[in-house]
Motif scaffolding. Sequence first.
Motif, PDB file in Angstrom:
ATOM      1  N   GLY A 236       0.845  -1.191   0.000  1.00 49.06           N
ATOM      2  CA  GLY A 236       0.000   0.000   0.000  1.00 49.06           C
ATOM      3  C   GLY A 236       0.876   1.234   0.000  1.00 49.06           C
ATOM      4  O   GLY A 236       1.932   1.248   0.637  1.00 49.06           O
ATOM      5  N   ILE A 237       0.457   2.261  -0.730  1.00 45.73           N
ATOM      6  CA  ILE A 237       1.246   3.496  -0.802  1.00 45.73           C
ATOM      7  C   ILE A 237       0.288   4.684  -0.873  1.00 45.73           C
ATOM      8  O   ILE A 237      -0.739   4.622  -1.567  1.00 45.73           O
ATOM      9  CB  ILE A 237       2.216   3.462  -2.009  1.00 45.73           C
ATOM     10  N   SER A 238       0.617   5.737  -0.138  1.00 45.60           N
ATOM     11  CA  SER A 238      -0.255   6.922  -0.129  1.00 45.60           C
ATOM     12  C   SER A 238       0.073   7.827  -1.310  1.00 45.60           C
ATOM     13  O   SER A 238       1.079   7.650  -1.996  1.00 45.60           O
ATOM     14  CB  SER A 238      -0.052   7.706   1.176  1.00 45.60           C
ATOM     15  N   GLU A 239      -0.774   8.803  -1.512  1.00 49.33           N
ATOM     16  CA  GLU A 239      -0.436   9.891  -2.418  1.00 49.33           C
ATOM     17  C   GLU A 239       0.668  10.731  -1.762  1.00 49.33           C
ATOM     18  O   GLU A 239       0.780  10.777  -0.540  1.00 49.33           O
ATOM     19  CB  GLU A 239      -1.658  10.782  -2.676  1.00 49.33           C
ATOM     20  N   PRO A 240       1.510  11.407  -2.561  1.00 52.78           N
ATOM     21  CA  PRO A 240       2.502  12.310  -1.958  1.00 52.78           C
ATOM     22  C   PRO A 240       1.808  13.408  -1.148  1.00 52.78           C
ATOM     23  O   PRO A 240       0.715  13.861  -1.507  1.00 52.78           O
ATOM     24  CB  PRO A 240       3.221  12.900  -3.181  1.00 52.78           C
ATOM     25  N   PHE A 241       2.414  13.815  -0.041  1.00 55.34           N
ATOM     26  CA  PHE A 241       1.835  14.872   0.783  1.00 55.34           C
ATOM     27  C   PHE A 241       2.954  15.727   1.383  1.00 55.34           C
ATOM     28  O   PHE A 241       4.113  15.306   1.433  1.00 55.34           O
ATOM     29  CB  PHE A 241       0.943  14.287   1.882  1.00 55.34           C
TER      30      PHE A 241
END
Length: 465
Positions: free
Chosen positions: A422-427
């Motif tokens: 799982g990987i988030s959007e850049p923030f």
Amino acid sequence: METAGLPSKDFRLHLVTWNVGTASPPPDVASLLQLNSLGPTMDMYIIGLQEVNSRIPNFLSDLAFDDPWSIFFMTVLSPLGYIKLSAVRMQGLLLLIFVKHVHLPFIRDIHTHYTRTGLYGYWGNKGGVSVRMSLFGHTLCFMNCHLPAHMENTEQRLDDFEKILEMQFEGEDIPSPLDHEVLFWFGDLNFRIADYGIHFVRESINSKRFSLLWEKDQLNMAKKKEEFLKEFKEGPLQFKPTYKFDLYSEVYDTSEKKRKPAWTDRILWKVKNLSEIASKEGEFPEEEKLISVTLDDYVSHMSYGISDHKPVTGTFRLEMKPLVSDPLVVLNPEGEWSADHDVVIRYSAVPEFPSSAWDWIGLFQVTFRHVKDYVTYAWVEDDEISSNSNSKQVYMSASEIPRMGGEFLLCYYSNNLQSIIGISEPFQIQPSQAPIDKDLPEEESSLLQKAENPELGDSEKRKGT
């Protein structure tokens, strides 16, 4: 290629094979990796090297740390949004795989293997290294080989390749290379041009009449005779033979040996009988194709002169029906992040996800190089602060958040699956407003320094995988 209403997906691969002759990396590989191409960017890079410097001191050092070639390609590709997905090394053979961040949740079951064949299999100067994986539910295997040299050793080359095919992943609960949906076979395969003398070969090359030499290429001849090679495909050899050159030149061997030019460096692929796969799955009609491979470009790169071989690249387009379309874990940062307060991560997993107490969520810079290149991390169980049927929350301490701020990603690492799933959007993390306390205890000061400088090195990072 549409099945059951699901759109097909195009996935672009760029594959490199290069016998680097123990040399150090060149100053620039933009053309080798097609980084300046106007076309679509690559989804994955597969880089197979042979004769990477494997003298004992170098090799032992490289076992403890990344070798210079791995570091070099990570330095080139990580700023462009690629992570080193996997690597396998056996003496001078090195196979590296880089992939765009966005694909990480859909790449699973990654395994590596190596088979020694040189010097009776003891030292490993010849043989094969492999990486296999499931990509959007489809099985792929990449095999980098360095086979025996010299004109007279055709049978030995074929025997060694058969041995490598049989021994890769032997004894593991993994299909053999030939049982993957797509198998890529590449490397310094060392096949030569038989029968013709050096003058005829060189004259044919100078006049660009390469087709005159194709029928006497030992690999082309073997593909017609050997049953286990018949399903392998290769693009047309529309480039000069890639061996043997004087260093830093486009001149064939002028030494006393005057080696006859040969297409030693090759890229082939094999697609498994797809109707058989479909019928085994029992879900799709036999006539439906699940995956297809198209070769868009097959070329050598004459400008690279660090070894007596020229590198060869193949650019491929995989068209597939995704069998996996949803990540196992979805995660994102909660609220505004800064080093002035503890922060919270929210994540949710699919019901069948095999979680473990050893799973962790890492905070990474957007240009991270590999899975261990995190700034900090949280254990999903030990650092959990709330849980319900839909999602869970995990906290990270303010003391571990980079004070300077910047752009970051969150990644969920599964211990059972040994990969990021799982990987988030850049923030953005906001810069800290608090002044640095010069009287901080040494341990806290060191922790702040580590959080602000994630390049301190893997050896100082706490998480191992």
